[in-house]
Design an enzyme around this catalytic site. Sequence first.
Site, PDB file in Angstrom:
ATOM      1  N   THR A 262       0.878  -1.184   0.057  1.00  0.00           N
ATOM      2  CA  THR A 262       0.032   0.148   0.136  1.00  0.00           C
ATOM      3  C   THR A 262       0.804   1.190  -0.034  1.00  0.00           C
ATOM      4  O   THR A 262       1.751   1.413   0.777  1.00  0.00           O
ATOM      5  CB  THR A 262      -0.978  -0.128   1.247  1.00  0.00           C
ATOM      6  OG1 THR A 262      -1.735  -1.045   1.164  1.00  0.00           O
ATOM      7  CG2 THR A 262      -2.044   1.400   1.348  1.00  0.00           C
ATOM      8  N   PHE A 264       1.487   5.221   0.739  1.00  0.00           N
ATOM      9  CA  PHE A 264       0.422   6.021   1.659  1.00  0.00           C
ATOM     10  C   PHE A 264       1.287   7.409   1.353  1.00  0.00           C
ATOM     11  O   PHE A 264       2.145   7.633   0.859  1.00  0.00           O
ATOM     12  CB  PHE A 264       0.859   5.899   3.096  1.00  0.00           C
ATOM     13  CG  PHE A 264       0.289   4.729   3.830  1.00  0.00           C
ATOM     14  CD1 PHE A 264       0.758   3.301   3.260  1.00  0.00           C
ATOM     15  CD2 PHE A 264      -1.049   4.879   4.536  1.00  0.00           C
ATOM     16  CE1 PHE A 264       0.013   2.336   4.072  1.00  0.00           C
ATOM     17  CE2 PHE A 264      -1.556   3.450   4.810  1.00  0.00           C
ATOM     18  CZ  PHE A 264      -1.074   2.284   4.823  1.00  0.00           C
TER      19      PHE A 264
END
Length: 377
Positions: A262, A264
Site C-alpha cells: 500500500t 501512503f
Amino acid sequence: MAASRMVAHPPPNLHRQSPPSGALTLRPKRYRNLGIRSCLRGHEEKKSDLAAKPHSVELRTSPDDVVSRDPLVLPRPLTSTQLSASVSDGSRLRVAYQGVRGAYSESAAQKAYPNCEAVPCEQFDTAFEAVERWLVDRAVLPIENSLGGSIHRNYDLLLRHSLHIVGEVKYAVRHCLMANHGVKLEGLKRVLSHPQALAQCENTLTKFGLVREAVDDTAGAAKHVAFHKLQDAGAVASSAAAKIYGLNILAEDIQDDSDNITRFLMLAREPIIPGTDRPFKTSIVFSLEEGPGILFKALAVFALRQINLTKIESRPLRNQPLRASDDSNNSKYFDYLFYVDFEASMADQSAQNALRHLKEFATFLRVLGSYPVDTST
Ligand SMILES: O=C(O)C(=O)C[C@]1(C(=O)O)C=C[C@@H](O)C=C1
C-alpha cells in the site's frame, strides 16, 4: 537554520487538548456500509495557478502520553466534531492516521515519521481537517494498493482540502485471519475488515467460505471482534492488531499475492522545497475541455519531454458531473478530473515547461505536491 527543523506556532485561538480516552463502542449499523460518515463540502473547482510558493516548515509539537495499557480503552479516534479541540507545543511530531491502534496506517505513519506520535482519526476527512486546524502536524493516508487499486475517497479529499503532499511511503501489508481464543476456523461464518483488506484477500476468504462485512479499518474490526467476544466472526488485520486486542491468529499471509504493497501519502499544511538531488515525483490534478484526442494531447506534454508517468486516475467532477455536448442530440458527457503522478521534480525545468504547456488547454490545474520517491520496497 535547516528549514526542516523550524518550529511553527499554532494560531493563538487554538488550544491543545488530548484526544479523549475510553473504549470505542462500534455501532453494528456502521458495519453494513463503508463507514464514510462525514458530510462532504462543495468543490472549489476554479481555474487556479500552479502550486503555492514552496517553502518548508517542519512543525515540532509536544507529546501527549495518555495511552492506556488496556487495549480496549486506548485513545479514541478524533471525530469531525472534536476538531476544534487541540494543538501542541512540545517536541514530537503528531501524525494523524485513519483507524485505531494496530491499523496498517499507524505502522505507515511510524515508517514515514519514526518516533512520531501517531494520532488515530475516525475518518479520512478527520485526518485532513486535523492537519488543517493545527491539531496535528502531518497526516499519513493510503492512496493505492498493488492488489486492491486506488483509494478513491482520498483522491477526492486531496482536492477538497488544501494540504500538500510532502512525501510517500510504501508499506508491505501482510494480513492475518484472527478470532477470539477457542474459536476454530470451522466455527467462523463471517469476517470483518476494511473493504480494501477484504479485496486483497478475496481468494482466501472465498476458499474459507466466509461472509465479508466491511468496516472502517482492519484494527477496528479486530477490536470489535474482541470487545464483543464474537464466536462466529473473525477479523482480517495485522499481527500487531491481534496482539493489541488479544486475538488468536488462525491464518497468516492470507493476501492473494505476497507482494501486497500500500502506498501512503504524507500530507502537510506547507509544501516542501522540491529538490533535484534525489528522485522526485510530482502529483497534479487537472480537468480538460471535451474533444477528440484532448487527453492524448494533455499526456503528450509529458511524453514530449521524456517525463515518465507513474499513475493516472480519473474521478468524476462531483459538483458538475455532466457536460452538455455540442451535438444536436442533446446528449451529455460525464465530466472528469485527472490525477497524474510523474517522475520529475518541480525544480526541473522540463516539469515546469510541461505544466506551462498543459495550462494552455487545461480548464483547471493544481499541483498537489512535489516530493521524494520512496524507493524502500
Ligand atoms: O484498515 C487499515 O488498517 C488501514 O490502514 C487502511 C488500509 C486502506 O485503506 O487501504 C491500509 C492498508 C491496507 O491496504 C488495508 C487497509
